[in-house]
Design a protein around this motif. Structure first.
Motif, PDB file in Angstrom:
ATOM      1  N   ALA A 477       0.831  -1.207   0.000  1.00 13.75           N
ATOM      2  CA  ALA A 477       0.000   0.000   0.000  1.00 13.75           C
ATOM      3  C   ALA A 477       0.861   1.250   0.000  1.00 13.75           C
ATOM      4  CB  ALA A 477      -0.936  -0.007   1.210  1.00 13.75           C
ATOM      5  N   SER A 478       2.053   1.160   0.567  1.00 11.29           N
ATOM      6  CA  SER A 478       2.946   2.311   0.589  1.00 11.29           C
ATOM      7  C   SER A 478       3.385   2.694  -0.812  1.00 11.29           C
ATOM      8  CB  SER A 478       4.176   1.997   1.454  1.00 11.29           C
ATOM      9  OG  SER A 478       5.099   3.069   1.437  1.00 11.29           O
ATOM     10  N   TRP A 479       3.724   1.698  -1.624  1.00  9.96           N
ATOM     11  CA  TRP A 479       4.096   1.970  -3.010  1.00  9.96           C
ATOM     12  C   TRP A 479       2.920   2.564  -3.779  1.00  9.96           C
ATOM     13  CZ3 TRP A 479       8.991   2.190  -3.523  1.00  9.96           C
ATOM     14  CH2 TRP A 479       9.842   1.273  -2.913  1.00  9.96           C
ATOM     15  N   ALA A 480       1.718   2.071  -3.505  1.00 12.53           N
ATOM     16  CA  ALA A 480       0.537   2.584  -4.200  1.00 12.53           C
ATOM     17  C   ALA A 480       0.302   4.057  -3.876  1.00 12.53           C
ATOM     18  CB  ALA A 480      -0.689   1.753  -3.830  1.00 12.53           C
ATOM     19  N   VAL A 481       0.486   4.433  -2.612  1.00 15.69           N
ATOM     20  CA  VAL A 481       0.294   5.842  -2.225  1.00 15.69           C
ATOM     21  C   VAL A 481       1.364   6.713  -2.872  1.00 15.69           C
ATOM     22  CG1 VAL A 481       0.284   7.459  -0.293  1.00 15.69           C
ATOM     23  CG2 VAL A 481      -0.875   5.260  -0.081  1.00 15.69           C
TER      24      VAL A 481
END
Length: 506
Positions: A477-481
């Protein structure tokens, strides 16, 4: 001569004078609350993704998919070791879910002793202190504008009611709203084009706007009314007022009687889940742990319903003392439980959240264009307000910049107040630039460029810092944000990157 065979022209439901009066009230109300509504809608569009932001803030937190009851007991025992046993007022465990795969341990102690939250591993041992400074700042900015003494809550509640009135008056002021839904006027004056875009955006998103405006007004009024009822009907006893909705609250016990053992949570979990088949375990909390009157609360999640949570409370002997039974309550009370997930889009997965985010940004665009229409109308009448135009531009593009600057300090410091200071610095800087006698277009382009740079810089620095700890342990999710921040930066900067073609000699 009138043709008797020709049907008479249909009269409008409202007279021109009535429509003019509605428009005048619509404009006055919009001008009064435009800045507050814009900021609330902007932060609301971000708060929809608060769970993803929390995962972005700590991408290296241990990911947990399933937890055994024994691990929960170990986690609660570890919480008690964080502070004096007689100081803890409550301990809680939030279990992992598909949208937030973390095991969260929290303690609330008397006078701050042992208070805090920790990420735990699958065995229940605390592994990392929780730091949600940015997401907590954004939620508070949306809910109460970080103003003390309940002032911000009242302002947000009034803005929610004003937004509902604006949506309704906007519909009433346009009798041809359905006929004109896909007729975008262009090619005329700037004001006509802005008005056409303002009306079309309002029409296309009307169901969403009504839902958001109604739930915002409902939440704001409910908070104010609930506080008033607690102060009058319950004589200021918040324990009794809160118990009617979320169950009883254990009273603080004497100092000497708070060192007793804690019961194992396994039997309570088994009893609660057996009584509610199909619901998933979400949380466990123990109020006044170790005291004679300690209470054990079990939170259950129903992914098939808008009433996302059910709550069952037991005493230390295993007797059920409360069950929320939301689906069996009157419709008015069911609405209270459902209103928050409906308002924030926390009921249908990532695609519903994306729709809420985009439609929330459309409300920002409607608010921005509405005020700009008024400014353009004054300029067309020979009464321009250049200072107000610059201040409004500083609001529209200064707030996205300020929100980006609020997140940047958290990459370098653990200070709780860092996001608020970063946001305040960005807001003050934007309005300070608006005080200089520059053109509105130049100010807007400058703030857009600064916002794009801040967003891109935030994403790149965060991704770099995350990668230094090892790519294998980073939450996806960090990469997506980070990727979303870069995409938003591109769209923000795109108009300023267009180069004018040089004039060719004919």
């Amino acid at each position: 001569m009138n043709n008797p065979l020709r049907p008479a022209a249909r009269k409008s439901l409202f007279s021109n004078s009535w429509i003019s009066a509605i428009l005048a009230g619509h404009s006055a109300l919009g001008l009064a609350f435009s800045a507050a509504i814009y900021l609330i809608c902007l932060t609301g569009s971000v708060v929809v993704f608060v769970q993803e932001l929390q995962r972005w803030e700590q991408p290296a937190a241990p990911r947990v998919l399933a937890v055994a009851p024994g691990a929960i007991d170990l986690g609660i025992a570890a919480l008690r070791e964080k502070g004096p046993e007689d100081a803890a007022q409550s301990v809680s465990v939030t279990l992992p879910s598909p949208h937030n795969p973390h095991l969260l341990l929290s303690a609330r102690g008397r006078e701050g002793a042992g208070s805090g939250s920790w990420f735990a591993d699958a065995s229940g041992h605390p592994a990392m202190k929780v730091r949600h400074d940015v997401s907590d700042f954004l939620v508070r900015l949306h809910v109460d504008l970080h103003l003390p003494f309940g002032i911000g809550t009242v302002i947000v509640a009034l803005a929610g009611m004003a937004l509902l009135a604006l949506v309704i008056s906007g519909v009433l002021a346009h009798p041809r709203i359905l006929k004109d839904a896909f007729r975008l006027r262009s090619g005329g004056s700037v004001r006509v084009g802005q008005a056409g875009l303002h009306n079309r955006m309002g029409t296309w998103g009307l169901p969403f706007h009504l839902i958001i405006a109604f739930t915002a007004a409902f939440l704001g009024v409910f908070i104010i009314v609930f506080g008033s009822v607690a102060a009058t009907t319950y004589k200021g006893d918040m324990f009794k007022a809160f118990a009617d909705f979320a169950g009883p609250v254990a009273r603080p016990a004497a100092h000497a009687s708070r060192t007793g053992p804690l019961p194992s949570v396994g039997p309570f979990i088994a009893a609660a889940t057996a009584a509610a088949p199909g619901l998933a375990l979400q949380s466990i909390d123990i109020q006044q742990p170790g005291a004679k009157g300690q209470l054990i609360g079990i939170g259950l999640r129903d992914p098939r319903s808008l009433f996302l949570e059910e709550r069952v409370v037991y005493d230390s002997k295993g007797r059920k003392v409360f069950a929320s039974d939301v689906t069996r309550r009157p419709f008015s009370q069911q609405m209270i439980f459902a209103i928050q997930p409906i308002h924030f889009g926390w009921f249908g997965g990532i695609f519903v959240k994306l729709a809420y985010g985009l439609l929330g940004l459309s409300m920002c665009g409607i608010t921005a264009s509405g005020f700009k229409i008024w400014l353009t109308r004054r300029r067309d009448k020979g009464r321009p307000m250049p200072a107000m135009e610059r201040l409004w531009t500083a609001t529209i593009w200064g707030q996205p910049l300020a929100l980006a600057l609020a997140a940047i300090p958290s990459l370098a410091t653990d200070a709780k107040a860092a996001p608020l200071l970063g946001w305040a610095a960005g807001t003050i800087a934007a309005y300070a630039l608006a005080c200089f006698p520059t053109t509105q277009l130049r100010l807007g382009d400058g703030l857009r460029a600064a916002t794009a740079v801040a967003l891109a810089g935030l994403a790149l620095v965060h991704a770099t810092l995350s990668a230094t700890g090892g790519l294998s342990g980073i939450d996806p999710a960090s990469w997506a944000v980070d990727a979303t921040l870069l995409l938003i930066a591109f769209f923000v900067a795109r108009p300023t990157l267009k180069l004018r073609r040089p004039n060719r000699a004919t």
